[in-house]
Scaffold this motif. Structure first.
Motif, PDB file in Angstrom:
ATOM      1  N   ASP A  81       0.833  -1.197   0.000  1.00  0.00           N
ATOM      2  CA  ASP A  81       0.000   0.000   0.000  1.00  0.00           C
ATOM      3  C   ASP A  81       0.869   1.248   0.000  1.00  0.00           C
ATOM      4  O   ASP A  81       1.521   1.560   0.981  1.00  0.00           O
ATOM      5  CB  ASP A  81      -0.901  -0.033   1.248  1.00  0.00           C
ATOM      6  N   THR A  82       0.875   1.937  -1.121  1.00  0.00           N
ATOM      7  CA  THR A  82       1.619   3.207  -1.161  1.00  0.00           C
ATOM      8  C   THR A  82       0.665   4.355  -1.486  1.00  0.00           C
ATOM      9  O   THR A  82       1.092   5.460  -1.782  1.00  0.00           O
ATOM     10  CB  THR A  82       2.745   3.167  -2.218  1.00  0.00           C
ATOM     11  N   ASN A 111      -4.626   7.021  11.879  1.00  0.00           N
ATOM     12  CA  ASN A 111      -4.712   8.160  12.792  1.00  0.00           C
ATOM     13  C   ASN A 111      -4.934   9.462  12.045  1.00  0.00           C
ATOM     14  O   ASN A 111      -4.586   9.578  10.871  1.00  0.00           O
ATOM     15  CB  ASN A 111      -3.397   8.298  13.575  1.00  0.00           C
ATOM     16  N   ASP A 137      -5.391  14.856  18.493  1.00  0.00           N
ATOM     17  CA  ASP A 137      -5.035  13.587  17.868  1.00  0.00           C
ATOM     18  C   ASP A 137      -6.192  12.633  17.946  1.00  0.00           C
ATOM     19  O   ASP A 137      -6.752  12.442  19.020  1.00  0.00           O
ATOM     20  CB  ASP A 137      -3.903  12.948  18.697  1.00  0.00           C
ATOM     21  N   LEU A 164      -3.138   9.602   8.494  1.00  0.00           N
ATOM     22  CA  LEU A 164      -2.220   8.494   8.211  1.00  0.00           C
ATOM     23  C   LEU A 164      -3.022   7.228   7.997  1.00  0.00           C
ATOM     24  O   LEU A 164      -3.985   6.979   8.717  1.00  0.00           O
ATOM     25  CB  LEU A 164      -1.281   8.255   9.399  1.00  0.00           C
ATOM     26  N   ASP A 165      -2.580   6.440   7.010  1.00  0.00           N
ATOM     27  CA  ASP A 165      -3.194   5.125   6.914  1.00  0.00           C
ATOM     28  C   ASP A 165      -2.307   4.134   7.675  1.00  0.00           C
ATOM     29  O   ASP A 165      -1.259   4.498   8.204  1.00  0.00           O
ATOM     30  CB  ASP A 165      -3.462   4.723   5.454  1.00  0.00           C
ATOM     31  N   LYS A 166      -2.762   2.922   7.712  1.00  0.00           N
ATOM     32  CA  LYS A 166      -2.074   1.898   8.494  1.00  0.00           C
ATOM     33  C   LYS A 166      -0.607   1.731   8.070  1.00  0.00           C
ATOM     34  O   LYS A 166       0.275   1.459   8.882  1.00  0.00           O
ATOM     35  CB  LYS A 166      -2.825   0.574   8.294  1.00  0.00           C
ATOM     36  N   GLY A 195       1.313   4.003   6.997  1.00  0.00           N
ATOM     37  CA  GLY A 195       2.132   5.196   7.232  1.00  0.00           C
ATOM     38  C   GLY A 195       2.065   6.210   6.108  1.00  0.00           C
ATOM     39  O   GLY A 195       2.754   7.217   6.147  1.00  0.00           O
ATOM     40  N   ASN A 196       1.269   5.959   5.074  1.00  0.00           N
ATOM     41  CA  ASN A 196       1.133   6.957   4.007  1.00  0.00           C
ATOM     42  C   ASN A 196       0.385   8.148   4.569  1.00  0.00           C
ATOM     43  O   ASN A 196      -0.631   7.995   5.241  1.00  0.00           O
ATOM     44  CB  ASN A 196       0.376   6.370   2.823  1.00  0.00           C
ATOM     45  N   GLN A 197       0.899   9.320   4.273  1.00  0.00           N
ATOM     46  CA  GLN A 197       0.366  10.521   4.907  1.00  0.00           C
ATOM     47  C   GLN A 197      -0.267  11.476   3.909  1.00  0.00           C
ATOM     48  O   GLN A 197       0.267  11.717   2.834  1.00  0.00           O
ATOM     49  CB  GLN A 197       1.499  11.240   5.638  1.00  0.00           C
ATOM     50  N   PRO A 234       7.921   4.439   8.322  1.00  0.00           N
ATOM     51  CA  PRO A 234       6.809   5.194   8.913  1.00  0.00           C
ATOM     52  C   PRO A 234       5.908   4.258   9.724  1.00  0.00           C
ATOM     53  O   PRO A 234       5.737   3.098   9.357  1.00  0.00           O
ATOM     54  CB  PRO A 234       6.065   5.753   7.695  1.00  0.00           C
ATOM     55  N   THR A 235       5.369   4.765  10.820  1.00  0.00           N
ATOM     56  CA  THR A 235       4.625   3.874  11.719  1.00  0.00           C
ATOM     57  C   THR A 235       3.115   4.007  11.622  1.00  0.00           C
ATOM     58  O   THR A 235       2.386   3.186  12.155  1.00  0.00           O
ATOM     59  CB  THR A 235       4.987   4.183  13.187  1.00  0.00           C
ATOM     60  N   GLY A 236       2.646   5.073  10.980  1.00  0.00           N
ATOM     61  CA  GLY A 236       1.199   5.274  10.955  1.00  0.00           C
ATOM     62  C   GLY A 236       0.692   5.949  12.215  1.00  0.00           C
ATOM     63  O   GLY A 236      -0.508   6.092  12.408  1.00  0.00           O
ATOM     64  N   GLU A 237       1.621   6.364  13.085  1.00  0.00           N
ATOM     65  CA  GLU A 237       1.231   7.026  14.337  1.00  0.00           C
ATOM     66  C   GLU A 237       1.798   8.437  14.374  1.00  0.00           C
ATOM     67  O   GLU A 237       2.887   8.678  13.878  1.00  0.00           O
ATOM     68  CB  GLU A 237       1.806   6.266  15.537  1.00  0.00           C
ATOM     69  N   PHE A 238       1.063   9.317  15.030  1.00  0.00           N
ATOM     70  CA  PHE A 238       1.565  10.667  15.190  1.00  0.00           C
ATOM     71  C   PHE A 238       2.370  10.787  16.464  1.00  0.00           C
ATOM     72  O   PHE A 238       2.049  10.180  17.469  1.00  0.00           O
ATOM     73  CB  PHE A 238       0.411  11.670  15.242  1.00  0.00           C
ATOM     74  N   GLN A 272       4.535  12.494  11.772  1.00  0.00           N
ATOM     75  CA  GLN A 272       4.483  11.051  11.939  1.00  0.00           C
ATOM     76  C   GLN A 272       5.769  10.526  12.592  1.00  0.00           C
ATOM     77  O   GLN A 272       6.845  11.057  12.375  1.00  0.00           O
ATOM     78  CB  GLN A 272       4.310  10.402  10.561  1.00  0.00           C
ATOM     79  N   SER A 274       8.517   3.028  -1.499  1.00  0.00           N
ATOM     80  CA  SER A 274       8.279   2.533  -0.157  1.00  0.00           C
ATOM     81  C   SER A 274       7.068   3.273   0.410  1.00  0.00           C
ATOM     82  O   SER A 274       6.607   4.247  -0.184  1.00  0.00           O
ATOM     83  CB  SER A 274       9.523   2.820   0.676  1.00  0.00           C
ATOM     84  N   ASN A 275       6.557   2.805   1.532  1.00  0.00           N
ATOM     85  CA  ASN A 275       5.383   3.496   2.076  1.00  0.00           C
ATOM     86  C   ASN A 275       5.713   4.935   2.446  1.00  0.00           C
ATOM     87  O   ASN A 275       6.773   5.227   2.972  1.00  0.00           O
ATOM     88  CB  ASN A 275       4.738   2.769   3.256  1.00  0.00           C
ATOM     89  N   ASN A 276       4.783   5.787   2.133  1.00  0.00           N
ATOM     90  CA  ASN A 276       4.894   7.233   2.332  1.00  0.00           C
ATOM     91  C   ASN A 276       6.049   7.885   1.575  1.00  0.00           C
ATOM     92  O   ASN A 276       6.506   8.950   1.955  1.00  0.00           O
ATOM     93  CB  ASN A 276       4.955   7.594   3.820  1.00  0.00           C
ATOM     94  N   GLU A 277       6.501   7.257   0.518  1.00  0.00           N
ATOM     95  CA  GLU A 277       7.420   7.946  -0.399  1.00  0.00           C
ATOM     96  C   GLU A 277       6.576   8.538  -1.521  1.00  0.00           C
ATOM     97  O   GLU A 277       5.470   8.080  -1.772  1.00  0.00           O
ATOM     98  CB  GLU A 277       8.430   6.952  -0.999  1.00  0.00           C
TER      99      GLU A 277
END
Lengths: 162, 788
Positions: A24-25, A61, A99, A142-144, A146-148, B615-619, B627, B720-723
């Motif tokens: 997932d990107t 989140n 948050d 953010l998705d699971k 980490g994509n923001q 990236p963790t998906g958490e703030f 993040q 990669s994720n969040n790239e």
């Protein structure tokens, strides 16, 4: 020797042949219904925040970040003491941070909440008025994986006399 | 300098009559080669300005070896019965077959690893923005740019600590501080450089998993000479003016080198009037990226003694850089801060300062059957980020001193390398070495990012090279490293109070306020390599290596805990990380015939443990923190293919070069959804150049050449994720270079242009890519060198 190269090349080709992995990107989506760009508020008002968050796999989140961004002034948090705002008022910039965590497994969530703008801010034990001017209303999601995704809206906070 | 190989196998009869051997060393074109090493027994002499040398030799069968950087070593044996005068011609390395050029302090490169040697003429022609940018034309090398003036190398998709950059064989520290920090090397002082792609940690330190780059500038001047060079550089993209003065001299045995360089540049131009940062449109006024100006002041001094028994040098150098950060992508978007301030050359907050001071003592003893090297070094790295004092905790007091110093890293590194190499008949060439490094890192500043730490590492290696048949050579090596890192715990009282005042629980407050822990960790492991070189005939050479590589986690990977500007990332180390470890297989095949030079290099790594930032998906709960990115470990596969073909046409008047690079990598996981590509992976990319040698009818102009080139990359869709996905691009460049005789002086002129069509494009591996800033626009550059 040549043979080993052919073998090497074959291994290489086999490994790099594209096996599609289900990664997932894709960024989540933020659809802000309220507030709208350039909405004006007064100290003491409530900001009605309505927003649809969605993602193709799973939401994780979100975060709301409101901070002062008035012209001619440095970024709010750089100020130790009160500022003189655009209209000559003494005031202290309002900072808001919230948050939220989405329920597990959700791909689409509507958030509907009210954010109270204070009239005064406690600054080193002294109550100061909320500084007037432009504020940034930032929404992060953010998705699971980490994509923001980020969305910024400019709003204004002004006193009754404007 | 060049290492001495295979010194004299013949035994000499005692009481033999002495004769003199004199001669002249020339290159392929018959031009004398000054500075060439001529070895006879345990003696080594250096040719003078005319390429002349002299040796006293014994009667009978003698053995003389000629070696020179960039040229194939020549080995001759003959019987002496009277004084001899000889002419020797050395052939330049690109025609060389199974030997690998060896530069630097004389550390032998693993022969089964192909290396690329970059010499002064290459540097002159390719001197672009930065040294790393200049070597990007080598397939497999990419530059991670930080604006127009600094960059760091990525080899085979691996960067940061995975590429060891050294100067004269001593590892350069300072690479570990994140993506917004370039190399601290004087761009004018590079005489030659060696680039080894692929795992080369055996001799250079276990970090060199991705590759090794060695820059040299300690070549010995010729006897009884005093010479120098003045260089001037001007660039249009950021109005750079720079210059360097170099002076060197030598009497009989003692020599010195001195260099002073300075560069000053303004805000660089980008082919766009707007960028999008955190969904905000930020204007770029007059196409110039505000506050990216800066300057650099460097000096280096070296004294040395050389004789036929030893060479020793002592050098002191300092590189001082200051450059601004684009304020529009630093912190929260704010249009106000990107407005033109009336000055394109000023450096305002935020900016960074780096100072790298280095003292190096290097000694090499020429022994009858080999040599020994002892290098001692001290490096003092200071890196600071300055930003107008701001805090996200209302209760943080303004610091009493240096209130605008946000981050301050001060790293002191002490290092010692000891190497010994010997030729023994049945075993072949044996080398062994010991390396020791001690690091002491202090931190300061009003923001917190990295813990204070001390670390040491010890490494020992042994290596052997053996000729099996005339066509096959084998080599193998093994290395053991042991290291220890101690980080100092830090409890952030201000942050704790902030969390409590915000109404957070005691538990949460403590969890965040404990920015780092007291940590004392040991790491140790073995690396090894087995390689072979096969040369069935003069046209083909094949190399293959298999091995294991590992590196210890850095203090950042173990203990970072703070917010990174630009992206708001809260980067967190993980103290439980293991060493990075992987197995590799790489090959290289070269084919050279009738003007064609074709090279193919496939490789593959399988990492049982690969460290990366995830990236963790958490703030982060830190105020205004984005993040959380945590250093993590995973199994990973990394493979790729490099290809280059060179063809010369019309009796070498025209040359054409094509290089291509393809990388494929991913994390290995049982969970399909976790098989992401690794971050910072360059897309499929390449370089094409046509080169034309002009016929100089006029005697004033000589060595004139004209070139046009193009760099291209496909889109990077494997991210990669969040790239960010990055589009492909094609950019064009070209130029002309020539020597111009003015009276008795010769000027070397190079005028070139890059990104001629002012194309707006993004480099997937650039630091500024994440904040949507395109690469610099069109650049015209003039480099003038005046040797004297």
């Amino acid at each position: 020797m040549k043979k080993s190269f052919i073998i090497l090349a074959a291994i290489f080709m086999a490994l790099s042949s594209c096996t599609k992995d289900e990664v997932d990107t894709k960024k989540p989506e933020i659809d802000v219904v309220s507030p709208e760009e350039d909405d004006h508020f007064h100290p003491g008002d409530k900001i009605h925040f309505v927003c649809n968050f969605s993602d193709d796999t799973e939401l994780a989140n979100y975060k709301i970040d409101i901070h002062f961004n008035s012209d001619g002034h440095e970024h709010s948090a750089q100020l130790k003491s009160g500022v003189v705002d655009d209209h000559g008022h003494e005031g202290h910039p309002w900072d808001y941070d919230y948050d939220g965590t989405f329920e597990e497994g959700k791909m689409s969530v509507k958030v509907d909440m009210e954010i109270q703008i204070p009239t005064e801010i406690d600054h080193d034990g002294e109550m100061e008025e909320v500084a007037e001017g432009e504020y940034h209303f930032g929404i992060y999601c953010l998705d699971k994986a980490g994509n923001q995704q980020v969305e910024f809206i400019k709003i204004a906070i002004e006193h009754d006399d404007h | 300098m060049i290492m001495c190989l295979l010194i004299s196998f013949c035994s000499v009869v005692s009481n033999a009559q002495l004769y003199t051997v004199t001669g002249k060393v020339l290159d392929e074109k018959g031009i004398p080669l000054p500075g060439c090493h001529v070895h006879y027994q345990d003696k080594c002499s250096v040719t003078d300005l005319e390429g002349l040398f002299i040796h006293e030799v014994n009667e009978g069968n003698i053995h003389i070896i000629f070696s020179f950087i960039g040229y194939d070593k020549k080995d001759t044996s003959f019987v002496v019965t009277h004084d001899v005068d000889m002419n020797v011609q050395l052939v330049s390395e690109n025609q060389l077959i199974n030997e690998i050029a060896v530069v630097g302090t004389g550390i032998s490169t693993t022969k089964s690893k192909k290396n690329e040697v970059v010499d002064a003429s290459f540097m002159r022609k390719n001197q672009t923005g930065t040294f790393i940018k200049s070597i990007e034309r080598i397939a497999g090398v990419n530059a991670m740019d930080i604006g127009a003036t600094s960059s760091k190398p990525i080899i085979r998709g691996m960067g940061f600590n995975r590429v060891v950059v050294s100067e004269n064989g001593v590892k350069q520290e300072g690479q570990q501080w994140g993506a917004d920090h370039g190399l601290e090397l004087d761009p004018f002082s590079i005489e030659t450089a060696e680039v080894v792609k692929g795992a080369s940690g055996l001799e250079y330190g276990s970090d060199a998993i991705g590759g090794y780059i060695n820059v040299t500038n300690n070549k010995v001047p010729v006897k009884n000479s005093l010479s120098g060079e003045a260089s001037l550089l001007a660039k249009s993209v950021n109005d750079t003016y720079g210059g360097s003065v170099f002076l060197q001299g030598r009497k009989e045995k003692t020599f010195f080198k001195l260099r002073l360089s300075a560069l000053d540049f303004g805000d660089y131009r980008v082919p766009t009037d707007q960028i999008v940062y955190l969904s905000q449109k930020m204007p770029i006024y007059n196409n110039r990226l505000k506050n990216t100006a800066g300057n650099e002041k460097d000096f280096s001094a070296l004294v040395g003694r050389v004789s036929d028994k030893y060479k020793t040098t002592l050098s002191v150098s300092n590189v001082n850089q200051k450059s601004g950060f684009f304020p529009g992508a630093h912190g929260i978007p704010d249009n106000d801060r990107v407005k033109h301030d009336g000055d394109y050359r000023n450096v305002d907050y935020p900016y960074q300062k780096a100072n790298h001071f280095k003292v190096l003592s290097q000694t090499k003893l020429f022994l009858p059957q080999g040599h020994a090297i002892l290098d001692l070094g001290f490096q003092d790295n200071k890196r600071q980020e300055w930003s107008a004092f701001h805090t996200h905790y209302p209760n943080q007091p303004i610091p009493d001193v240096d209130e605008n110093l946000e981050l301050d890293f001060r790293l002191k590194t002490y290092s010692a390398n000891l190497k010994y190499q010997v030729n023994t008949q049945p075993l072949g060439k044996l080398s062994a070495g010991l390396q020791y490094q001690l690091k002491d890192n202090d931190v300061a500043g009003y923001n917190y990012f990295l813990p204070q730490y001390d670390a040491y590492s010890v490494g020992a290696f042994a290596q052997v090279e053996k000729k099996i048949t005339d066509k096959l050579k084998l080599n193998g090596g093994i290395r053991y490293d042991q290291s220890n890192v101690k980080t100092l715990g830090y409890f952030d009282e201000v942050l704790y109070d902030y969390f409590i005042s915000r109404g957070d629980s005691e538990e949460d407050a403590i969890a965040y306020a404990q920015r780092s822990y007291d940590l004392d960790k040991d790491f140790g492991d073995i690396s090894w390599l087995v390689g072979l070189v096969y040369k069935p005939n003069d046209a083909i050479i094949a190399r293959m290596n298999v091995g294991k590589a590992f590196r210890m986690p850095t203090a950042i990977e173990l203990g970072a805990n703070g917010i990174h500007h630009g992206s708001f990332r809260h980067e967190m180390g993980d103290s439980t990380l293991n060493s990075e470890k992987g197995y590799y297989l790489d090959g290289n095949i070269e084919f050279k015939t009738r003007g064609w030079e074709i090279e193919l290099s496939p490789y593959m790594y399988y990492f049982t443990n690969y460290l990366y930032l995830q990236p963790t998906g958490e703030f982060s709960q830190l105020p205004h923190g984005g993040q959380i990115y945590r250093y993590s470990q995973t199994e990973a596969l990394l493979s790729g293919l490099e290809f280059s073909v060179y063809k010369s046409w019309f009796n070498d008047k025209v040359g054409s070069l094509v290089t291509l690079e393809y990388i494929y990598n991913k994390r290995i996981s049982e969970d399909e959804s976790q098989r992401y590509p690794l971050p910072f992976t360059p897309p499929f990319n390449g370089f094409v150049e046509l080169d034309y040698k002009l016929t100089n009818g006029n005697s004033r102009w000589s060595n004139s050449r004209l070139f046009v080139n193009s760099r291209f990359a496909s889109a990077q869709n494997r991210i990669s994720n969040n790239e960010e996905l990055t589009d492909g691009y094609v950019i064009f460049g070209g130029g002309i270079s020539s020597d111009l005789a003015l009276g008795s002086h010769k000027l070397e002129l190079t005028l070139q242009a890059s990104n001629i069509f002012n194309t707006k494009y993004y480099n997937h591996v650039s630091f500024y890519r994440q904040v949507e800033i395109p690469e610099p626009g069109r650049n015209f550059q003039l480099l003038v060198k005046v040797p004297f």
